[in-house]
Design a protein around this motif. Structure first.
Motif, PDB file in Angstrom:
ATOM      1  N   SER A 174      35.680 -22.791 -45.669  1.00  0.00           N
ATOM      2  CA  SER A 174      34.950 -22.356 -46.724  1.00  0.00           C
ATOM      3  C   SER A 174      33.879 -21.654 -46.673  1.00  0.00           C
ATOM      4  N   PRO A 175      33.414 -20.375 -46.927  1.00  0.00           N
ATOM      5  CA  PRO A 175      32.683 -19.845 -46.904  1.00  0.00           C
ATOM      6  C   PRO A 175      31.052 -20.686 -47.290  1.00  0.00           C
ATOM      7  N   ASP A 176      31.438 -21.482 -48.555  1.00  0.00           N
ATOM      8  CA  ASP A 176      30.137 -22.190 -49.051  1.00  0.00           C
ATOM      9  C   ASP A 176      29.870 -23.640 -47.531  1.00  0.00           C
ATOM     10  N   HIS A 177      30.605 -24.347 -46.950  1.00  0.00           N
ATOM     11  CA  HIS A 177      30.307 -24.848 -45.959  1.00  0.00           C
ATOM     12  C   HIS A 177      29.919 -23.670 -44.348  1.00  0.00           C
ATOM     13  N   LEU A 178      30.177 -22.676 -44.011  1.00  0.00           N
ATOM     14  CA  LEU A 178      29.359 -21.894 -43.602  1.00  0.00           C
ATOM     15  C   LEU A 178      28.542 -21.315 -43.141  1.00  0.00           C
ATOM     16  N   ARG A 183      23.029 -21.760 -42.807  1.00  0.00           N
ATOM     17  CA  ARG A 183      21.555 -22.602 -43.262  1.00  0.00           C
ATOM     18  C   ARG A 183      20.629 -24.163 -41.971  1.00  0.00           C
ATOM     19  N   THR A 184      21.711 -25.073 -41.961  1.00  0.00           N
ATOM     20  CA  THR A 184      21.516 -25.379 -41.357  1.00  0.00           C
ATOM     21  C   THR A 184      20.687 -24.881 -38.966  1.00  0.00           C
ATOM     22  N   ALA A 185      21.582 -24.015 -39.139  1.00  0.00           N
ATOM     23  CA  ALA A 185      21.226 -22.692 -37.522  1.00  0.00           C
ATOM     24  C   ALA A 185      19.466 -21.743 -37.880  1.00  0.00           C
ATOM     25  N   GLY A 186      19.241 -21.940 -39.779  1.00  0.00           N
ATOM     26  CA  GLY A 186      18.389 -21.564 -40.120  1.00  0.00           C
ATOM     27  C   GLY A 186      18.094 -20.457 -39.880  1.00  0.00           C
ATOM     28  N   LEU A 187      19.153 -19.737 -40.576  1.00  0.00           N
ATOM     29  CA  LEU A 187      20.070 -18.546 -41.055  1.00  0.00           C
ATOM     30  C   LEU A 187      20.105 -18.855 -42.607  1.00  0.00           C
ATOM     31  N   ALA A 188      19.220 -17.999 -43.328  1.00  0.00           N
ATOM     32  CA  ALA A 188      19.009 -18.094 -44.881  1.00  0.00           C
ATOM     33  C   ALA A 188      19.918 -17.014 -45.291  1.00  0.00           C
ATOM     34  N   GLU A 189      21.403 -18.004 -45.521  1.00  0.00           N
ATOM     35  CA  GLU A 189      21.937 -16.244 -46.392  1.00  0.00           C
ATOM     36  C   GLU A 189      20.969 -15.564 -47.767  1.00  0.00           C
TER      37      GLU A 189
END
Length: 215
Positions: A174-178, A183-189
């Motif tokens: 799921s794109p939203d899930h990924l 975000r949890t890993a510190g990477l903002a879409e």
């Protein structure tokens, strides 16, 4: 042991099909203007961050690494398949390619301006993906960018979904899930490209590419 066996089986499967894979995908970008466009955006973002080195993780036979080089990036490739790496070295002798695992990259902390993961996570079991994303975050410099591509699951209610890949069992996301995992890993879409399947596509899956930035 099970996780190690799965990785070994996937590596061996790609070794077996390396020649056919390289032939099939050598010109894969020619008829994919959207893919060329998002790779161009990624290249511009990396250059704007001031850090030029880019790792193409799961580089296969090296054709996308070479495309990034053509866009002015200092790109190098990493793949778990020795056969793929050998083909990449033969085809693009001016570029650097090494055998390696996305889970334990032989790259120092915070040195990359970009990481490309183009359908290289599809054989990663869901419980293993957070550690992979954390490794992407580790090697990126502050302000560095990740472009990650994958096949989409059928809806947000199905965050992951197994499908029958021609080489090895694979997962759709799921794109939203990924994006939430990023975000949890510190990477903002930063941006999202969703490609609808063509009527002639063998698999009727959406293809998604997420561009994310390390803060």
């Amino acid at each position: 042991m099970v996780e190690h066996d799965a990785l070994s089986a996937t590596r061996d499967a790609y070794d077996d099909v390396a020649l056919a894979y390289a032939e099939q995908f050598r010109d894969t970008l020619r008829d994919r203007p959207l893919d060329r466009a998002i790779l161009g955006v990624f290249a511009e973002a990396v250059r704007a961050s001031g850090e030029g080195r880019v790792a193409d993780l799961g580089c296969g036979p090296g054709h996308i690494t070479a495309h990034l080089d053509g866009l002015g990036l200092a790109a190098f490739g990493v793949d778990a398949s020795p056969a793929m790496i050998e083909l990449a070295r033969q085809a693009y002798p001016g570029l650097s390619f090494d055998v390696g695992s996305m889970a334990v990259l032989d790259i120092a902390d915070g040195v990359l301006g970009g990481v490309l993961s183009r359908w290289s996570i599809i054989h990663t079991a869901p419980q293993e993906l957070p550690a992979i994303l954390a490794e992407f975050h580790r090697v990126l410099a502050p302000g560095g960018h990740l472009l990650i591509g994958f096949s989409a699951s059928e809806g947000p209610s199905r965050p992951t979904q197994v499908y029958d890949h021609t080489v090895a069992p694979a997962y759709r996301w799921s794109p939203d899930h990924l994006a939430a995992m990023l975000r949890t890993a510190g990477l903002a879409e930063v941006a999202r490209l969703v490609r609808q399947p063509e009527p002639t596509d063998r698999r009727q899956f959406q293809e998604v590419q997420l561009l994310a930035r390390k803060g």
